[in-house]
Design a protein around this motif. Structure first.
Motif, PDB file in Angstrom:
ATOM      1  N   UNK A 174       0.852  -1.188   0.000  1.00  0.00           N
ATOM      2  CA  UNK A 174       0.000   0.000   0.000  1.00  0.00           C
ATOM      3  C   UNK A 174       0.887   1.236   0.000  1.00  0.00           C
ATOM      4  N   UNK A 175       0.475   2.257  -0.739  1.00  0.00           N
ATOM      5  CA  UNK A 175       1.198   3.520  -0.768  1.00  0.00           C
ATOM      6  C   UNK A 175       0.310   4.572  -0.121  1.00  0.00           C
ATOM      7  N   UNK A 232     -12.012   9.953   7.236  1.00  0.00           N
ATOM      8  CA  UNK A 232     -10.841  10.495   7.930  1.00  0.00           C
ATOM      9  C   UNK A 232      -9.977   9.426   8.584  1.00  0.00           C
ATOM     10  N   UNK A 233     -10.355   8.162   8.447  1.00  0.00           N
ATOM     11  CA  UNK A 233      -9.575   7.070   9.017  1.00  0.00           C
ATOM     12  C   UNK A 233     -10.041   6.628  10.384  1.00  0.00           C
ATOM     13  N   UNK A 285     -10.212 -10.817   4.333  1.00  0.00           N
ATOM     14  CA  UNK A 285      -9.990 -10.724   2.896  1.00  0.00           C
ATOM     15  C   UNK A 285      -9.543  -9.346   2.446  1.00  0.00           C
ATOM     16  N   UNK A 286      -9.973  -8.313   3.167  1.00  0.00           N
ATOM     17  CA  UNK A 286      -9.603  -6.954   2.801  1.00  0.00           C
ATOM     18  C   UNK A 286      -9.924  -5.973   3.908  1.00  0.00           C
ATOM     19  N   UNK A 287      -9.178  -4.878   3.933  1.00  0.00           N
ATOM     20  CA  UNK A 287      -9.431  -3.777   4.858  1.00  0.00           C
ATOM     21  C   UNK A 287      -9.407  -2.481   4.072  1.00  0.00           C
ATOM     22  N   UNK A 342      -4.112   4.591   6.343  1.00  0.00           N
ATOM     23  CA  UNK A 342      -5.217   5.540   6.500  1.00  0.00           C
ATOM     24  C   UNK A 342      -4.971   6.785   5.641  1.00  0.00           C
ATOM     25  N   UNK A 343      -6.043   7.523   5.306  1.00  0.00           N
ATOM     26  CA  UNK A 343      -5.890   8.719   4.459  1.00  0.00           C
ATOM     27  C   UNK A 343      -4.916   9.756   5.010  1.00  0.00           C
ATOM     28  N   UNK A 344      -4.840   9.900   6.337  1.00  0.00           N
ATOM     29  CA  UNK A 344      -3.921  10.878   6.926  1.00  0.00           C
ATOM     30  C   UNK A 344      -2.568  10.262   7.308  1.00  0.00           C
ATOM     31  N   UNK A 345      -2.354   9.011   6.948  1.00  0.00           N
ATOM     32  CA  UNK A 345      -1.114   8.270   7.182  1.00  0.00           C
ATOM     33  C   UNK A 345      -0.829   7.996   8.662  1.00  0.00           C
ATOM     34  N   UNK A 346      -1.799   8.218   9.538  1.00  0.00           N
ATOM     35  CA  UNK A 346      -1.560   8.036  10.966  1.00  0.00           C
ATOM     36  C   UNK A 346      -1.729   6.593  11.423  1.00  0.00           C
TER      37      UNK A 346
END
Length: 174
Positions: free
Chosen positions: A7-8, A104-105, A97-99, A58-62
């Motif tokens: 994941x990036x 906002x995470x 199977x997936x997350x 997460x979208x905010x990388x936290x």
């Protein structure tokens, strides 16, 4: 092979991936964060499970969500800056199977071999909603940019579209 084992971050600064092997064919159980600008490893974290099936930043990388496979049906939540485990989501009865982080995470969607999609509150570690409709193992989940529409894929080839505000999905394929 499993789902997303790479994941990036949305800002393009970090790549997260799984490394190592256990047995001869299954993926490893160490999550590695790699700084894409410096080319250096930021952190590594070994998950105490038999295999990792999926992961997501997460979208905010936290935060990083890591779905375990087979015996350990948990979702491990790691701090995005340090890799330290900050929580575990428990309650699935089959491998993950997936997350997918929502908005906002603060919430995570997971799909499981137990045929259920769950919406989790990250802070309380509680499943706040369950979505049922598939008849066999769930293998993948994706969330649209509206953060309201999700699509799930199943081992039998069926695909369902869902709204987070509704408990019913619509079969769109398979």
């Amino acid at each position: 092979a499993f789902g997303h084992l790479f994941s990036v971050s949305p800002d393009g600064s970090t790549a997260i991936f799984v490394t190592g092997k256990n047995d001869e064919t299954w993926t490893g159980t160490t999550v590695v964060a790699f700084d894409l600008s410096s080319g250096r490893v930021k952190w590594q974290h070994a998950i105490n499970c038999d295999a990792i099936a999926c992961l997501q930043i997460s979208p905010d990388c936290s935060r990083v969500a890591v779905g375990a496979a087979f015996v350990d049906c948990k979702i491990h939540v790691l701090d995005g800056a340090t890799g330290r485990e900050v929580g575990v989501l428990e309650g699935q009865r089959g491998w993950t199977g997936g997350v997918q982080f929502v908005g906002d995470g603060s919430r995570i969607l997971s799909c499981s071999a137990d045929q259920v999609i769950r919406l989790w509150d990250v802070e309380t570690r509680v499943a706040i909603r369950s979505f049922r409709g598939h008849s066999t193992e769930l293998r993948a989940i994706a969330l649209a940019a509206d953060n309201e529409t999700m699509v799930s894929g199943c081992k039998d080839g069926s695909v369902y579209a869902w709204k987070l505000s509704s408990d019913r999905g619509a079969r769109v394929s398979g």
